[in-house]
Write a protein that holds these residues in place. Structure first.
Motif, PDB file in Angstrom:
ATOM      1  N   SER A 108       0.837  -1.197   0.000  1.00  0.00           N
ATOM      2  CA  SER A 108       0.000   0.000   0.000  1.00  0.00           C
ATOM      3  C   SER A 108       0.871   1.246   0.000  1.00  0.00           C
ATOM      4  O   SER A 108       2.038   1.220   0.412  1.00  0.00           O
ATOM      5  CB  SER A 108      -0.935   0.019   1.213  1.00  0.00           C
ATOM      6  N   GLU A 109       0.269   2.338  -0.448  1.00  0.00           N
ATOM      7  CA  GLU A 109       0.974   3.610  -0.523  1.00  0.00           C
ATOM      8  C   GLU A 109       0.139   4.692   0.146  1.00  0.00           C
ATOM      9  O   GLU A 109      -0.990   4.952  -0.261  1.00  0.00           O
ATOM     10  CB  GLU A 109       1.216   3.990  -1.979  1.00  0.00           C
ATOM     11  N   GLY A 110       0.688   5.302   1.197  1.00  0.00           N
ATOM     12  CA  GLY A 110       0.009   6.412   1.836  1.00  0.00           C
ATOM     13  C   GLY A 110       0.062   7.652   0.971  1.00  0.00           C
ATOM     14  O   GLY A 110       1.126   8.027   0.467  1.00  0.00           O
ATOM     15  N   ARG A 111      -1.090   8.285   0.787  1.00  0.00           N
ATOM     16  CA  ARG A 111      -1.158   9.497  -0.016  1.00  0.00           C
ATOM     17  C   ARG A 111      -1.843  10.586   0.808  1.00  0.00           C
ATOM     18  O   ARG A 111      -2.896  10.347   1.400  1.00  0.00           O
ATOM     19  CB  ARG A 111      -1.932   9.251  -1.311  1.00  0.00           C
ATOM     20  N   PRO A 112      -1.283  11.782   0.834  1.00  0.00           N
ATOM     21  CA  PRO A 112      -1.850  12.834   1.680  1.00  0.00           C
ATOM     22  C   PRO A 112      -3.009  13.575   1.022  1.00  0.00           C
ATOM     23  O   PRO A 112      -3.072  13.701  -0.200  1.00  0.00           O
ATOM     24  CB  PRO A 112      -0.663  13.778   1.876  1.00  0.00           C
ATOM     25  N   TYR A 113      -3.911  14.044   1.864  1.00  0.00           N
ATOM     26  CA  TYR A 113      -4.875  15.045   1.411  1.00  0.00           C
ATOM     27  C   TYR A 113      -4.746  16.256   2.323  1.00  0.00           C
ATOM     28  O   TYR A 113      -4.214  16.158   3.439  1.00  0.00           O
ATOM     29  CB  TYR A 113      -6.303  14.504   1.373  1.00  0.00           C
ATOM     30  N   PHE A 114      -5.234  17.406   1.830  1.00  0.00           N
ATOM     31  CA  PHE A 114      -5.088  18.660   2.562  1.00  0.00           C
ATOM     32  C   PHE A 114      -6.390  19.455   2.485  1.00  0.00           C
ATOM     33  O   PHE A 114      -7.078  19.456   1.469  1.00  0.00           O
ATOM     34  CB  PHE A 114      -3.939  19.487   1.969  1.00  0.00           C
ATOM     35  N   GLU A 115      -6.703  20.131   3.572  1.00  0.00           N
ATOM     36  CA  GLU A 115      -7.932  20.918   3.634  1.00  0.00           C
ATOM     37  C   GLU A 115      -7.962  21.997   2.562  1.00  0.00           C
ATOM     38  O   GLU A 115      -9.025  22.353   2.054  1.00  0.00           O
ATOM     39  CB  GLU A 115      -8.083  21.552   5.018  1.00  0.00           C
ATOM     40  N   SER A 116      -6.802  22.500   2.198  1.00  0.00           N
ATOM     41  CA  SER A 116      -6.733  23.618   1.260  1.00  0.00           C
ATOM     42  C   SER A 116      -6.781  23.195  -0.202  1.00  0.00           C
ATOM     43  O   SER A 116      -6.807  24.052  -1.094  1.00  0.00           O
ATOM     44  CB  SER A 116      -5.441  24.409   1.496  1.00  0.00           C
ATOM     45  N   GLU A 117      -6.798  21.880  -0.466  1.00  0.00           N
ATOM     46  CA  GLU A 117      -6.701  21.407  -1.844  1.00  0.00           C
ATOM     47  C   GLU A 117      -7.828  20.431  -2.176  1.00  0.00           C
ATOM     48  O   GLU A 117      -8.148  19.541  -1.396  1.00  0.00           O
ATOM     49  CB  GLU A 117      -5.363  20.698  -2.079  1.00  0.00           C
ATOM     50  N   GLU A 118      -8.421  20.596  -3.355  1.00  0.00           N
ATOM     51  CA  GLU A 118      -9.381  19.628  -3.857  1.00  0.00           C
ATOM     52  C   GLU A 118      -8.631  18.390  -4.342  1.00  0.00           C
ATOM     53  O   GLU A 118      -7.586  18.494  -4.974  1.00  0.00           O
ATOM     54  CB  GLU A 118     -10.178  20.236  -5.002  1.00  0.00           C
ATOM     55  N   LEU A 119      -9.152  17.231  -4.013  1.00  0.00           N
ATOM     56  CA  LEU A 119      -8.508  15.971  -4.381  1.00  0.00           C
ATOM     57  C   LEU A 119      -9.291  15.306  -5.504  1.00  0.00           C
ATOM     58  O   LEU A 119     -10.504  15.095  -5.388  1.00  0.00           O
ATOM     59  CB  LEU A 119      -8.458  15.034  -3.163  1.00  0.00           C
ATOM     60  N   LYS A 120      -8.614  14.974  -6.578  1.00  0.00           N
ATOM     61  CA  LYS A 120      -9.219  14.164  -7.646  1.00  0.00           C
ATOM     62  C   LYS A 120      -8.964  12.709  -7.300  1.00  0.00           C
ATOM     63  O   LYS A 120      -7.825  12.246  -7.267  1.00  0.00           O
ATOM     64  CB  LYS A 120      -8.584  14.507  -8.995  1.00  0.00           C
ATOM     65  N   LEU A 121     -10.020  11.990  -6.992  1.00  0.00           N
ATOM     66  CA  LEU A 121      -9.909  10.597  -6.556  1.00  0.00           C
ATOM     67  C   LEU A 121     -10.820   9.748  -7.429  1.00  0.00           C
ATOM     68  O   LEU A 121     -12.033   9.671  -7.200  1.00  0.00           O
ATOM     69  CB  LEU A 121     -10.297  10.486  -5.081  1.00  0.00           C
ATOM     70  N   GLY A 122     -10.240   9.132  -8.455  1.00  0.00           N
ATOM     71  CA  GLY A 122     -11.040   8.355  -9.384  1.00  0.00           C
ATOM     72  C   GLY A 122     -12.121   9.224  -9.999  1.00  0.00           C
ATOM     73  O   GLY A 122     -11.841  10.300 -10.545  1.00  0.00           O
ATOM     74  N   PRO A 123     -13.392   8.812  -9.892  1.00  0.00           N
ATOM     75  CA  PRO A 123     -14.492   9.579 -10.497  1.00  0.00           C
ATOM     76  C   PRO A 123     -15.009  10.710  -9.607  1.00  0.00           C
ATOM     77  O   PRO A 123     -16.015  11.337  -9.920  1.00  0.00           O
ATOM     78  CB  PRO A 123     -15.573   8.517 -10.686  1.00  0.00           C
ATOM     79  N   PHE A 124     -14.323  10.963  -8.478  1.00  0.00           N
ATOM     80  CA  PHE A 124     -14.794  11.941  -7.501  1.00  0.00           C
ATOM     81  C   PHE A 124     -13.850  13.134  -7.398  1.00  0.00           C
ATOM     82  O   PHE A 124     -12.632  13.003  -7.537  1.00  0.00           O
ATOM     83  CB  PHE A 124     -14.902  11.310  -6.108  1.00  0.00           C
ATOM     84  N   LEU A 125     -14.437  14.279  -7.089  1.00  0.00           N
ATOM     85  CA  LEU A 125     -13.699  15.428  -6.593  1.00  0.00           C
ATOM     86  C   LEU A 125     -14.034  15.553  -5.109  1.00  0.00           C
ATOM     87  O   LEU A 125     -15.215  15.582  -4.729  1.00  0.00           O
ATOM     88  CB  LEU A 125     -14.082  16.700  -7.333  1.00  0.00           C
ATOM     89  N   VAL A 126     -13.006  15.601  -4.266  1.00  0.00           N
ATOM     90  CA  VAL A 126     -13.209  15.578  -2.817  1.00  0.00           C
ATOM     91  C   VAL A 126     -12.637  16.850  -2.207  1.00  0.00           C
ATOM     92  O   VAL A 126     -11.493  17.227  -2.485  1.00  0.00           O
ATOM     93  CB  VAL A 126     -12.531  14.349  -2.174  1.00  0.00           C
ATOM     94  N   THR A 127     -13.449  17.502  -1.384  1.00  0.00           N
ATOM     95  CA  THR A 127     -12.973  18.627  -0.592  1.00  0.00           C
ATOM     96  C   THR A 127     -13.116  18.280   0.889  1.00  0.00           C
ATOM     97  O   THR A 127     -13.890  17.383   1.263  1.00  0.00           O
ATOM     98  CB  THR A 127     -13.741  19.918  -0.916  1.00  0.00           C
ATOM     99  N   PHE A 128     -12.372  19.005   1.714  1.00  0.00           N
ATOM    100  CA  PHE A 128     -12.230  18.625   3.120  1.00  0.00           C
ATOM    101  C   PHE A 128     -12.481  19.819   4.035  1.00  0.00           C
ATOM    102  O   PHE A 128     -12.226  20.964   3.681  1.00  0.00           O
ATOM    103  CB  PHE A 128     -10.812  18.090   3.368  1.00  0.00           C
ATOM    104  N   MET A 129     -12.973  19.500   5.254  1.00  0.00           N
ATOM    105  CA  MET A 129     -13.123  20.516   6.293  1.00  0.00           C
ATOM    106  C   MET A 129     -12.713  19.906   7.627  1.00  0.00           C
ATOM    107  O   MET A 129     -13.221  18.847   8.021  1.00  0.00           O
ATOM    108  CB  MET A 129     -14.573  21.009   6.373  1.00  0.00           C
ATOM    109  N   LYS A 130     -11.800  20.579   8.319  1.00  0.00           N
ATOM    110  CA  LYS A 130     -11.371  20.083   9.625  1.00  0.00           C
ATOM    111  C   LYS A 130     -12.517  20.215  10.617  1.00  0.00           C
ATOM    112  O   LYS A 130     -13.220  21.228  10.669  1.00  0.00           O
ATOM    113  CB  LYS A 130     -10.159  20.866  10.121  1.00  0.00           C
ATOM    114  N   THR A 131     -12.725  19.175  11.408  1.00  0.00           N
ATOM    115  CA  THR A 131     -13.853  19.128  12.327  1.00  0.00           C
ATOM    116  C   THR A 131     -13.409  19.451  13.755  1.00  0.00           C
ATOM    117  O   THR A 131     -12.233  19.689  14.020  1.00  0.00           O
ATOM    118  CB  THR A 131     -14.516  17.742  12.298  1.00  0.00           C
ATOM    119  N   ILE A 132     -14.366  19.455  14.659  1.00  0.00           N
ATOM    120  CA  ILE A 132     -14.084  19.601  16.087  1.00  0.00           C
ATOM    121  C   ILE A 132     -14.031  18.205  16.698  1.00  0.00           C
ATOM    122  O   ILE A 132     -15.053  17.501  16.777  1.00  0.00           O
ATOM    123  CB  ILE A 132     -15.171  20.454  16.772  1.00  0.00           C
ATOM    124  N   HIS A 133     -12.840  17.789  17.087  1.00  0.00           N
ATOM    125  CA  HIS A 133     -12.633  16.439  17.599  1.00  0.00           C
ATOM    126  C   HIS A 133     -11.330  16.441  18.404  1.00  0.00           C
ATOM    127  O   HIS A 133     -10.478  17.293  18.175  1.00  0.00           O
ATOM    128  CB  HIS A 133     -12.571  15.440  16.429  1.00  0.00           C
TER     129      HIS A 133
END
Length: 245
Positions: A108-133
């Motif tokens: 397996s290969e770890g790949r980073p994602y970042f809140e400031s960047e949209e991620l192209k993941l296969g057929p999806f565009l993914v955006t992120f928001m840091k939560t309260i946790h």
């Protein structure tokens, strides 16, 4: 786009059910979203684990990654005639120890994602928001490029007004709802009222409650969320329940 629930309890497995894990599919792309306890056993009932195209993790609490290691072993040790490709596993980099564990040589290969960047993941565009946790955790908004369908997963989070915009007009809003009403503004999880209120304000098309408590009447949890959601339909996650998006 189709979401299949593999596990939906919070914190720990109970009465034969596992913790957070979902299978998100469209066309011939299979994405595992979190990998809590019992993931591998439940995944085998839906899909050959070797047919996964990627894994993405909201955070590194045990109830969201408990089966990640055994999934890596499965890819490493299950006999196949052809060499298996590396399994991409996406996670945040704010916990170096756990992020480094996403990579296993020839597996397996770890790949980073970042809140400031949209991620192209296969057929999806993914955006992120840091939560309260208590640890770094990210909500995810998936947009299926072909259809424009939107799926939002809260990850784990306490009350966060940003969800009113982040979940805006989602076709499916999958919300951490570990608490009955009366525990509002918790540091880690939504109450039913909060989940329903976010769904109503964001004008989502459907709310599904997940990260469910082991104790208490889940019908009451759903009723509390429904009272806050108004006319938006509210459902409870359950193992192998499927939602078309």
């Amino acid at each position: 786009m189709k979401l299949t629930v593999l596990g939906c309890l919070g914190a720990y497995p109970y009465a034969g059910q596992g913790t957070t894990s979902y299978l998100l599919q469209t066309d011939d792309f299979n994405l595992l979203l979190d990998a809590g306890s019992s993931t591998l056993l439940e995944l085998e009932k839906e899909l050959d684990p070797l047919d996964l195209d990627a894994v993405i993790l909201s955070h590194y609490h045990h109830d969201h990654i408990a089966d990640l290691g055994v999934l890596q072993y499965y890819w490493q040790l299950f006999p196949t005639e052809e060499p298996k490709p590396l399994l991409p596993i996406y996670g945040h980099t704010e916990d170096e120890f756990h992020f480094n564990d996403l990579s296993m040589e020839n597996v397996s290969e770890g790949r980073p994602y970042f809140e400031s960047e949209e991620l192209k993941l296969g057929p999806f565009l993914v955006t992120f928001m840091k939560t309260i946790h208590p640890v770094p955790c990210y909500a995810m908004r998936f947009v299926e490029v072909k259809t424009g369908a939107v799926f939002v997963f809260t990850g784990d989070s306490g009350y966060l007004e940003g969800f009113n915009q982040f979940a805006k007009e989602a076709d499916l809003f999958l919300a951490d709802t570990y608490l009955f009403n009366g525990h509002e503004h918790h540091k880690a999880h939504f109450t039913a009222q909060e989940a329903g209120s976010f769904a109503k304000t964001a004008r989502v098309k459907k709310l599904v409650l997940t990260h469910l408590p082991q104790q208490g009447d889940l019908a009451v949890l759903r009723e509390q969320a429904q009272a806050a959601a108004g006319t938006i339909p509210v459902d409870l996650a359950a193992p192998h329940k499927k939602f078309e998006i």
